[in-house]
Design a protein around this motif. Structure first.
Motif, mmCIF file in Angstrom:
data_model
loop_
_atom_site.group_PDB
_atom_site.id
_atom_site.type_symbol
_atom_site.label_atom_id
_atom_site.label_comp_id
_atom_site.label_asym_id
_atom_site.label_seq_id
_atom_site.Cartn_x
_atom_site.Cartn_y
_atom_site.Cartn_z
ATOM 1 N N THR A 60 0.826 -1.203 0.000
ATOM 2 C CA THR A 60 0.000 0.000 0.000
ATOM 3 C C THR A 60 0.861 1.254 0.000
ATOM 4 N N VAL A 61 1.872 1.283 0.846
ATOM 5 C CA VAL A 61 2.758 2.451 0.912
ATOM 6 C C VAL A 61 3.496 2.629 -0.412
ATOM 7 N N THR A 62 3.977 1.550 -0.989
ATOM 8 C CA THR A 62 4.679 1.630 -2.273
ATOM 9 C C THR A 62 3.759 2.161 -3.361
ATOM 10 N N PHE A 63 2.540 1.670 -3.410
ATOM 11 C CA PHE A 63 1.553 2.108 -4.401
ATOM 12 C C PHE A 63 1.313 3.613 -4.299
ATOM 13 N N LEU A 64 1.113 4.101 -3.095
ATOM 14 C CA LEU A 64 0.869 5.537 -2.894
ATOM 15 C C LEU A 64 2.112 6.366 -3.209
ATOM 16 N N MET A 65 3.274 5.877 -2.823
ATOM 17 C CA MET A 65 4.505 6.636 -3.040
ATOM 18 C C MET A 65 4.843 6.772 -4.515
ATOM 19 N N VAL A 66 4.494 5.784 -5.325
ATOM 20 C CA VAL A 66 4.758 5.878 -6.763
ATOM 21 C C VAL A 66 4.051 7.105 -7.330
ATOM 22 N N PHE A 67 2.803 7.321 -6.946
ATOM 23 C CA PHE A 67 2.053 8.466 -7.445
ATOM 24 C C PHE A 67 2.601 9.786 -6.896
ATOM 25 N N LEU A 68 2.954 9.799 -5.626
ATOM 26 C CA LEU A 68 3.519 11.020 -5.051
ATOM 27 C C LEU A 68 4.850 11.377 -5.701
ATOM 28 N N LEU A 69 5.696 10.389 -5.899
ATOM 29 C CA LEU A 69 7.004 10.650 -6.516
ATOM 30 C C LEU A 69 6.853 11.082 -7.966
ATOM 31 N N GLN A 70 5.941 10.462 -8.701
ATOM 32 C CA GLN A 70 5.724 10.844 -10.092
ATOM 33 C C GLN A 70 5.217 12.274 -10.185
#
Length: 149
Positions: A60-70
């Motif tokens: 879940t954290v990885t999924f959310l972080m991908v969008f934030l980083l992008q």
């Protein structure tokens, strides 16, 4: 809340999230959570439920972080493009056709890269000082390209 306020609100949430998740506190909290999870492993006999907690949390954290980083990277790229466009526009002799080059297709950018490689070779061979790339015509670049092939 008006439609203009909603994007600003979402932008602020994203900005604050990126700011917080890149902090030392966020790292310490995640590190602490991982240590607690590891400590409970032997107590829970390394059960599937114990493993599922970390798998679900990290996914879940990885999924959310991908969008934030992008989002953060896209904003930084746009800002850098604007700054470079300003520099190109301000420099005497700079090729103003390069402003908004990011809107070209990949094939067009590769072709320009080949041309500028030829320009660099041309300038190096002639040992000319600072020369405007605008003064080197497309025909000269094509001629140089033909000679190098």
């Amino acid at each position: 809340m008006s439609s203009n306020e909603n994007p600003k609100f979402l932008e602020n949430i994203a900005y604050q999230s990126v700011k917080w998740t890149s902090s030392s506190w966020a790292f310490l909290i995640v590190f602490g959570f991982t240590l607690i999870w590891l400590a409970f492993g032997p107590l829970l006999k390394f059960s599937l439920g114990w493993q599922l907690i970390m798998n679900t949390t990290s996914s879940t954290v990885t999924f959310l972080m991908v969008f934030l980083l992008q989002r953060s990277q896209n904003k930084d790229s746009l800002a850098m493009q604007i700054k470079l466009n300003e520099v190109i526009a301000a420099l005497k002799g700079a090729n103003n056709h390069l402003i908004n080059i990011e809107n070209l297709s990949e094939a067009e950018i590769v072709e320009l890269q080949k041309r500028y490689k030829t320009v660099a070779t041309h300038l190096h061979e002639n040992q000319q000082g600072q020369v405007s790339t605008e003064k080197i015509s497309a025909q000269e670049m094509a001629k140089e390209l033909e000679n190098t092939e």
